[in-house]
Write a protein that holds these residues in place. Sequence first.
Motif, PDB file in Angstrom:
ATOM      1  N   GLY A 220       0.813  -1.207   0.000  1.00 39.04           N
ATOM      2  CA  GLY A 220       0.000   0.000   0.000  1.00 39.04           C
ATOM      3  C   GLY A 220       0.848   1.260   0.000  1.00 39.04           C
ATOM      4  O   GLY A 220       1.866   1.338  -0.689  1.00 39.04           O
ATOM      5  N   GLU A 221       0.425   2.247   0.792  1.00 39.98           N
ATOM      6  CA  GLU A 221       1.209   3.474   0.857  1.00 39.98           C
ATOM      7  C   GLU A 221       2.626   3.206   1.362  1.00 39.98           C
ATOM      8  O   GLU A 221       3.572   3.888   0.989  1.00 39.98           O
ATOM      9  CB  GLU A 221       0.520   4.492   1.780  1.00 39.98           C
ATOM     10  N   ALA A 227      -2.228  -4.366  -0.054  1.00 36.42           N
ATOM     11  CA  ALA A 227      -3.145  -3.537  -0.839  1.00 36.42           C
ATOM     12  C   ALA A 227      -3.557  -4.238  -2.126  1.00 36.42           C
ATOM     13  O   ALA A 227      -2.870  -5.142  -2.618  1.00 36.42           O
ATOM     14  CB  ALA A 227      -2.493  -2.195  -1.171  1.00 36.42           C
ATOM     15  N   ALA A 228      -4.672  -3.802  -2.671  1.00 36.05           N
ATOM     16  CA  ALA A 228      -5.161  -4.253  -3.971  1.00 36.05           C
ATOM     17  C   ALA A 228      -5.978  -3.122  -4.574  1.00 36.05           C
ATOM     18  O   ALA A 228      -6.404  -2.196  -3.869  1.00 36.05           O
ATOM     19  CB  ALA A 228      -6.009  -5.510  -3.830  1.00 36.05           C
ATOM     20  N   PHE A 229      -6.205  -3.190  -5.870  1.00 37.60           N
ATOM     21  CA  PHE A 229      -6.981  -2.178  -6.582  1.00 37.60           C
ATOM     22  C   PHE A 229      -8.282  -2.812  -7.059  1.00 37.60           C
ATOM     23  O   PHE A 229      -8.278  -3.879  -7.671  1.00 37.60           O
ATOM     24  CB  PHE A 229      -6.175  -1.652  -7.766  1.00 37.60           C
ATOM     25  N   TYR A 230      -9.396  -2.147  -6.745  1.00 35.35           N
ATOM     26  CA  TYR A 230     -10.726  -2.597  -7.165  1.00 35.35           C
ATOM     27  C   TYR A 230     -11.390  -1.482  -7.977  1.00 35.35           C
ATOM     28  O   TYR A 230     -11.235  -0.298  -7.670  1.00 35.35           O
ATOM     29  CB  TYR A 230     -11.597  -2.916  -5.949  1.00 35.35           C
ATOM     30  N   GLU A 249       4.568  -2.251 -13.190  1.00 33.76           N
ATOM     31  CA  GLU A 249       3.221  -2.323 -12.643  1.00 33.76           C
ATOM     32  C   GLU A 249       2.955  -1.109 -11.759  1.00 33.76           C
ATOM     33  O   GLU A 249       3.834  -0.640 -11.037  1.00 33.76           O
ATOM     34  CB  GLU A 249       3.088  -3.611 -11.833  1.00 33.76           C
ATOM     35  N   LEU A 250       1.734  -0.599 -11.839  1.00 33.36           N
ATOM     36  CA  LEU A 250       1.368   0.554 -11.024  1.00 33.36           C
ATOM     37  C   LEU A 250       1.355   0.188  -9.546  1.00 33.36           C
ATOM     38  O   LEU A 250       0.894  -0.885  -9.159  1.00 33.36           O
ATOM     39  CB  LEU A 250      -0.013   1.068 -11.424  1.00 33.36           C
ATOM     40  N   SER A 251       1.814   1.103  -8.714  1.00 36.79           N
ATOM     41  CA  SER A 251       1.765   0.918  -7.271  1.00 36.79           C
ATOM     42  C   SER A 251       0.528   1.613  -6.701  1.00 36.79           C
ATOM     43  O   SER A 251      -0.171   2.349  -7.407  1.00 36.79           O
ATOM     44  CB  SER A 251       3.019   1.509  -6.624  1.00 36.79           C
ATOM     45  N   TYR A 252       0.288   1.388  -5.440  1.00 35.25           N
ATOM     46  CA  TYR A 252      -0.818   2.052  -4.744  1.00 35.25           C
ATOM     47  C   TYR A 252      -0.698   3.565  -4.893  1.00 35.25           C
ATOM     48  O   TYR A 252      -1.659   4.256  -5.250  1.00 35.25           O
ATOM     49  CB  TYR A 252      -0.784   1.644  -3.271  1.00 35.25           C
ATOM     50  N   ASN A 253       0.485   4.099  -4.597  1.00 35.50           N
ATOM     51  CA  ASN A 253       0.682   5.550  -4.676  1.00 35.50           C
ATOM     52  C   ASN A 253       0.615   6.058  -6.107  1.00 35.50           C
ATOM     53  O   ASN A 253       0.117   7.159  -6.355  1.00 35.50           O
ATOM     54  CB  ASN A 253       2.021   5.930  -4.037  1.00 35.50           C
TER      55      ASN A 253
END
Length: 529
Positions: A220-221, A227-230, A249-253
Amino acid sequence: MTNLAPVRRALISVSDKTGLTDLGRALSDMGIEILSTGGSAAALRAAGLTVTDVAEVTGFPEMMDGRVKTLHPMVHGGLLALRDNAMHLAAMEEHGIAPIDLLVVNLYPFEETVAKGADYDTCIENIDIGGPAMIRAAAKNHAFVTTVVDVEDYAAVLAELSANNGHTTLAFRQKLAQIAYARTGAYDAAVSTWMAAAIGEETPRRRVFAGTFAQALRYGENAHQKAAFYTDGSDRPGVALARQLQGKELSYNNINDTDAAFELVSEFLPSDSAACAIIKHANPCGVATGTTLAEAYQKAFDCDRTSAFGGIVALNSTLDKATAQRIAEIFTEVVIAPGVDDDARDVFAAKKNLRLLLTPGLANTAAPGLAYRQVSGGMLVQDRDNGHLGMDDLKVVTKKAPTDAQMRDLLFAWKVAKHVKSNAIVYVKDGATVGVGAGQMSRVDSAMIAAKKAERMADALGLPQPLTIGSAVASDAFFPFADGLMEAAAAGASCVIQPGGSMRDDEVIAAADAAGLAMVFTGMRHFRH
């Protein structure tokens, strides 16, 4: 609870016919009896498969335009019966109920119907009743029944049956049961959310939120946070609908900052001018318009070159080679745009770690919608900040009125301030930010920080004076005292846009007049916490 459960009889009733005949054929080849309804049965028969209609099992035809077809003990008894319970088995034998070991159901396309803007009655008719009832029954009885609600799971089911000689494992059934309940939960959430809006219920007693898994994130941060993306299923252009053309790959931030950047740049229509927003830690460090994207990027970059390093760049029109070359001169995490030409892609090809995202368009920043924020023990829900103003909405409150050029810069600064964390102060000159003060506990400090950044950039660019001299300044909320206004005046601002509404507005207006400033009130604030 048994581990392996046999699949001898399946009930298939799907709205989305994707992969249906291939699934049906594979099940039939395994010797599994197939029950089906309506269109699903017709499609399977058209493929040459033997299908038993559910109406033959229940003894009742489909009726009431298909509203009633599977709501019957012959169906639900077959799904719910515990195969190791003597009383259940006796009841099945007494009433001639045969077990149903596999349920394949996907629901009426309610969400898609709403997204198309269908009328109220059409939306109501697309609320599935029998499907969720069967799914919940089968998922509850996952000790014996396998429940499939998504087309993407067909291959896994067939692989499971093949690997286990026509049986499924408990772990597999448990996983599919969880997916099934999440699907019915999301479906009900969509119905209740739509209905609340349709009947004008602004604060429903219960509000349900649902999302669909998009990707797992490394963390996550911070590295210790999972973390995961929904995604929420909306058709609003942005990071959720973007296609990643290259990069890590895109990160949370990355996702959070890219969303902030794209929402901001979407405030500026490409039909008016090219625009660029550079974001760092969800705050803009430079925003500008120009006759070309390259010009807009350079002006935005020159607002705060230090903060732009490792930032997110959002563009409101097709990325071209000249702009890509300028962006590629420094380390940039993400570039997002509604288009990209081949020459620009070639430029970025050498930047393997740079993430390039292509969106299906700009976000409609005036569209209604909801914003959510979690707090301990609950959730804050509000309308998305879609407030927009034009020149006719502004009230001149000082003796001096802004010129037309100043008014354009004031409105530009106001659009940017909407996307800056409070307390927000934004200096703008000639369609570009020249100083941004964000997230301070004191508005005076925000004004000072933005001015100091402008001074440092003037030195770095070799300018004789900071670009805040003669600038327009926006404050996201009113000046409670004249001190913040005077700080902006000391930085060289010549005109001001602010909401007004302070008990000391008269003092602030008098101070502006004394300093020779032009000032307009918006009657609207843009807090962003």
